[in-house]
Design a protein around this motif. Structure first.
Motif, PDB file in Angstrom:
ATOM      1  N   LYS A  70       0.825  -1.207   0.000  1.00  0.00           N
ATOM      2  CA  LYS A  70       0.000   0.000   0.000  1.00  0.00           C
ATOM      3  C   LYS A  70       0.861   1.260   0.000  1.00  0.00           C
ATOM      4  CE  LYS A  70      -3.572  -2.762   0.601  1.00  0.00           C
ATOM      5  NZ  LYS A  70      -2.873  -4.030   0.371  1.00  0.00           N
ATOM      6  N   TYR A  71       0.390   2.253  -0.730  1.00  0.00           N
ATOM      7  CA  TYR A  71       1.039   3.570  -0.752  1.00  0.00           C
ATOM      8  C   TYR A  71       1.137   4.121   0.663  1.00  0.00           C
ATOM      9  CZ  TYR A  71       1.473   8.619  -1.555  1.00  0.00           C
ATOM     10  OH  TYR A  71       1.873   9.927  -1.526  1.00  0.00           O
ATOM     11  N   GLU A  72       0.081   3.916   1.438  1.00  0.00           N
ATOM     12  CA  GLU A  72       0.049   4.463   2.796  1.00  0.00           C
ATOM     13  C   GLU A  72       1.231   3.926   3.626  1.00  0.00           C
ATOM     14  OE1 GLU A  72      -2.566   3.500   1.029  1.00  0.00           O
ATOM     15  OE2 GLU A  72      -4.207   4.941   1.296  1.00  0.00           O
ATOM     16  N   THR A  73       1.603   2.653   3.406  1.00  0.00           N
ATOM     17  CA  THR A  73       2.746   2.074   4.136  1.00  0.00           C
ATOM     18  C   THR A  73       4.072   2.581   3.552  1.00  0.00           C
ATOM     19  OG1 THR A  73       1.390   0.116   4.488  1.00  0.00           O
ATOM     20  CG2 THR A  73       3.739  -0.124   4.933  1.00  0.00           C
ATOM     21  N   ARG A 153      -3.569   1.706  -3.344  1.00  0.00           N
ATOM     22  CA  ARG A 153      -3.844   2.854  -2.472  1.00  0.00           C
ATOM     23  C   ARG A 153      -5.144   2.583  -1.751  1.00  0.00           C
ATOM     24  NH1 ARG A 153      -2.797   9.083  -4.068  1.00  0.00           N
ATOM     25  NH2 ARG A 153      -2.829   9.839  -1.931  1.00  0.00           N
ATOM     26  N   LEU A 154      -5.048   2.455  -0.429  1.00  0.00           N
ATOM     27  CA  LEU A 154      -6.225   2.124   0.373  1.00  0.00           C
ATOM     28  C   LEU A 154      -7.329   3.154   0.220  1.00  0.00           C
ATOM     29  CD1 LEU A 154      -4.651   0.951   3.760  1.00  0.00           C
ATOM     30  CD2 LEU A 154      -6.120  -0.401   2.232  1.00  0.00           C
ATOM     31  N   ALA A 155      -6.928   4.429   0.236  1.00  0.00           N
ATOM     32  CA  ALA A 155      -7.915   5.506   0.265  1.00  0.00           C
ATOM     33  C   ALA A 155      -8.845   5.470  -0.943  1.00  0.00           C
ATOM     34  CB  ALA A 155      -7.198   6.855   0.333  1.00  0.00           C
ATOM     35  N   THR A 156      -8.364   4.927  -2.070  1.00  0.00           N
ATOM     36  CA  THR A 156      -9.184   4.973  -3.299  1.00  0.00           C
ATOM     37  C   THR A 156      -9.450   3.582  -3.883  1.00  0.00           C
ATOM     38  OG1 THR A 156      -7.124   5.319  -4.517  1.00  0.00           O
ATOM     39  CG2 THR A 156      -8.413   7.279  -4.002  1.00  0.00           C
ATOM     40  N   ASP A 157      -9.071   2.505  -3.155  1.00  0.00           N
ATOM     41  CA  ASP A 157      -9.249   1.136  -3.679  1.00  0.00           C
ATOM     42  C   ASP A 157      -8.603   0.954  -5.048  1.00  0.00           C
ATOM     43  OD1 ASP A 157     -10.622   0.034  -1.586  1.00  0.00           O
ATOM     44  OD2 ASP A 157     -12.610   0.443  -2.421  1.00  0.00           O
ATOM     45  N   GLU A 158      -7.426   1.553  -5.246  1.00  0.00           N
ATOM     46  CA  GLU A 158      -6.773   1.400  -6.553  1.00  0.00           C
ATOM     47  C   GLU A 158      -5.581   0.470  -6.436  1.00  0.00           C
ATOM     48  OE1 GLU A 158      -7.057   5.582  -8.956  1.00  0.00           O
ATOM     49  OE2 GLU A 158      -6.462   5.641  -6.857  1.00  0.00           O
ATOM     50  N   LYS A 159      -5.285  -0.216  -7.540  1.00  0.00           N
ATOM     51  CA  LYS A 159      -4.069  -1.031  -7.631  1.00  0.00           C
ATOM     52  C   LYS A 159      -3.513  -0.820  -9.032  1.00  0.00           C
ATOM     53  CE  LYS A 159      -2.033  -5.577  -7.158  1.00  0.00           C
ATOM     54  NZ  LYS A 159      -2.108  -7.003  -6.982  1.00  0.00           N
ATOM     55  N   ALA A 274      -8.073  -5.120  -5.982  1.00  0.00           N
ATOM     56  CA  ALA A 274      -8.329  -3.785  -5.425  1.00  0.00           C
ATOM     57  C   ALA A 274      -9.687  -3.748  -4.711  1.00  0.00           C
ATOM     58  CB  ALA A 274      -8.282  -2.735  -6.538  1.00  0.00           C
ATOM     59  N   PHE A 275     -10.711  -4.369  -5.319  1.00  0.00           N
ATOM     60  CA  PHE A 275     -12.062  -4.306  -4.732  1.00  0.00           C
ATOM     61  C   PHE A 275     -12.281  -5.349  -3.638  1.00  0.00           C
ATOM     62  CE2 PHE A 275     -13.458  -2.242  -8.866  1.00  0.00           C
ATOM     63  CZ  PHE A 275     -13.762  -1.024  -8.294  1.00  0.00           C
ATOM     64  N   TYR A 276     -11.690  -6.548  -3.805  1.00  0.00           N
ATOM     65  CA  TYR A 276     -12.055  -7.653  -2.896  1.00  0.00           C
ATOM     66  C   TYR A 276     -10.887  -8.201  -2.075  1.00  0.00           C
ATOM     67  CZ  TYR A 276     -16.282  -7.430  -5.688  1.00  0.00           C
ATOM     68  OH  TYR A 276     -17.424  -6.981  -6.313  1.00  0.00           O
ATOM     69  N   GLY A 277      -9.669  -7.710  -2.340  1.00  0.00           N
ATOM     70  CA  GLY A 277      -8.518  -8.098  -1.512  1.00  0.00           C
ATOM     71  C   GLY A 277      -8.006  -9.510  -1.751  1.00  0.00           C
ATOM     72  N   ILE A 278      -8.449 -10.192  -2.812  1.00  0.00           N
ATOM     73  CA  ILE A 278      -7.946 -11.560  -3.034  1.00  0.00           C
ATOM     74  C   ILE A 278      -6.491 -11.509  -3.494  1.00  0.00           C
ATOM     75  CG2 ILE A 278     -10.181 -12.637  -3.480  1.00  0.00           C
ATOM     76  CD1 ILE A 278      -9.607 -12.458  -6.456  1.00  0.00           C
ATOM     77  N   ASP A 279      -5.780 -12.645  -3.323  1.00  0.00           N
ATOM     78  CA  ASP A 279      -4.363 -12.705  -3.703  1.00  0.00           C
ATOM     79  C   ASP A 279      -4.216 -12.477  -5.207  1.00  0.00           C
ATOM     80  OD1 ASP A 279      -3.957 -13.440  -1.080  1.00  0.00           O
ATOM     81  OD2 ASP A 279      -3.512 -15.555  -1.521  1.00  0.00           O
TER      82      ASP A 279
END
Ligand code: NZQ
Ligand code: ZN
Length: 385
Positions: A70-73, A153-159, A274-279
């Motif tokens: 994540k960008y935040e990290t 990016r967590l804030a926008t659900d982007e990958k 990005a939407f569902y967090g799957i590997d």
């Protein structure tokens, strides 16, 4: 064959016991920031090996890079560099840690406020980066020998992916023994990711490139042979070594020069993550069989060759052989324990298809080797997943 340029400046050091070679690869006068993930390296002894090799170095650390970094990290590591300084970054971990390190190396040199927006969204060129090297611990991404990375990016659900020649690792230490500790799920993810990297570069339309095609198909065949072996015997050195080198060669661009590529399975898969967090590997295993079905006619010749050369199909009609290839690929994924349906992960295909269609429409996406996979096509593919 199309025109191409090829230059990979990464010094690869492959084999048992190679972490001890670090002092030959990093200048003693450099201040080194070692970057790692959630702690696997502390359990499997890799952290201790690195610390021992770098005794006497001016070494600081940043841990906590998560899978699908994540960008935040990354921002916290960039702040650390801005406060304490560092002139060499050493990534110790999987593709996520290395991708994050690549991003940090560029972003630390970026003068503006929002490096994610600049590098990942607007594709701004950053003219400088902190030099980096790595000890790669997971065979999957090929990040150890390429110039790319993927950051969320967590804030926008982007990958989103980025590329810069400044982030090629100066060196990559690849010790297959460090993969003995991988959870089975990550071993499987890595095999699928590698398989799909090769497919994205091989499975388009024919440009008369028998050498590149042969290399690509040999990687796929090796994976299908080594995968059951590694699952049966996770500490067999030769099997781990073969799988690692397949992964590295799957995305060090060696099979890519002069051929036409199609990264649409990855681009759709990134949205599922990005939407569902799957590997990452799971997302690809879900999308690729349905995408290949949707694109079967334009990919028929390459799919047919794959069916015959990797899966031994004895079918002279290309379109029929293409069907066999698609079936066999999904069968292979399932046979090693990879689930290939959205429902297996509790995801509703209608919702996923709608969300991704809306996002792709906003971005005016046209994926695939012929630019024919639009937002509507992506919808049709995902609804079938
Ligand atoms: O974080 P730690 O504690 O280290 O644990 C990791 C993580 O939980 C663990 N792990 C790694 N090596 C281990 C280990 N556990 C035990 N023993 C070891 N030797 O495995 C978990 C997953 O690690 P991660 O780094 O996330 O996996 P991977 O290497 O598959 O990287 C996935 C990321 O790479 C991106 C993906 O999108 C995803 O974000 N990709 C990067 C590419 C590139 N740079 O060229 C291309 C790929 O297509 C891909 O998109
Ligand atoms: Zn991938």
């Amino acid at each position: 064959m199309n025109n191409f340029e090829y230059c990979c400046p990464t010094h690869v050091v492959f084999g048992k016991g190679t972490i001890s070679r670090l002092p030959e690869l990093i200048d003693k006068n450099k201040k080194v920031l070692m970057i790692y993930g959630g702690g696997s390296i502390k359990k499997n002894g890799v952290y201790d090996q690195v610390k021992k090799a770098l005794e006497g170095y001016n070494l600081i650390e940043f841990g906590g890079i998560e899978p699908n970094p994540k960008y935040e990290t990354c921002k916290k590591a960039i702040d650390l560099i801005k406060n304490e300084g560092a002139d060499f970054l050493l990534s110790v971990g999987g593709g996520s840690t290395l991708d994050a390190t690549k991003f940090i190396s560029l972003a630390a040199k970026y003068q503006g406020d929002d490096a994610y927006d600049a590098i990942m969204v607007r594709g701004e060129t950053v003219g400088d980066a902190i030099a980096l090297g790595d000890v790669i611990t997971l065979p999957a991404t090929g990040s150890e020998m390429n110039n790319g990375g993927v950051i969320s990016r967590l804030a926008t659900d982007e990958k989103l992916p980025f590329h810069s020649d400044l982030v090629y690792p100066k060196f990559s230490i690849i010790d297959p023994e460090v993969t003995y500790s991988l959870p089975t799920r990550q071993t499987i993810n890595g095999i699928v990711d590698t398989f799909v990297h090769v497919m994205e570069q091989y499975c388009t339309y024919d440009v008369n490139s028998p050498l590149q095609d042969g290399w690509a198909l040999t990687i796929l065949k090796t994976l299908t042979e080594e995968a059951p072996r590694v699952l049966a015997n996770p500490t067999d050195y030769d099997t781990r070594a073969n799988i690692f080198w397949c992964a590295t060669c799957g995305l060090n661009y060696w099979i890519a020069p002069g051929v036409v590529q199609d990264w649409s399975t990855h681009m759709i898969g990134h949205e599922l993550t990005a939407f569902y967090g799957i590997d990452h590997g799971q997302s690809l295993a879900i999308v690729m069989p349905r995408l290949l079905k949707n694109q079967k006619v334009s990919k028929a010749k390459k799919l047919a060759k794959l069916a015959r050369e990797v899966f031994g199909a004895n079918e002279p009609v290309d379109l029929k052989a293409a069907d066999i290839a698609i079936e066999k690929i999904e069968e292979f994924f399932n046979s090693i324990g990879m689930k290939t349906r959205l429902a297996d992960y509790g995801i509703d295909s209608h919702e996923a298809a709608q969300k991704i269609k809306e996002r792709f429409m906003k971005r005016n996406v046209a994926l695939g080797e012929k630019g024919t996979i639009t937002a509507d096509t992506a919808y049709d593919i995902i609804i079938e997943c």
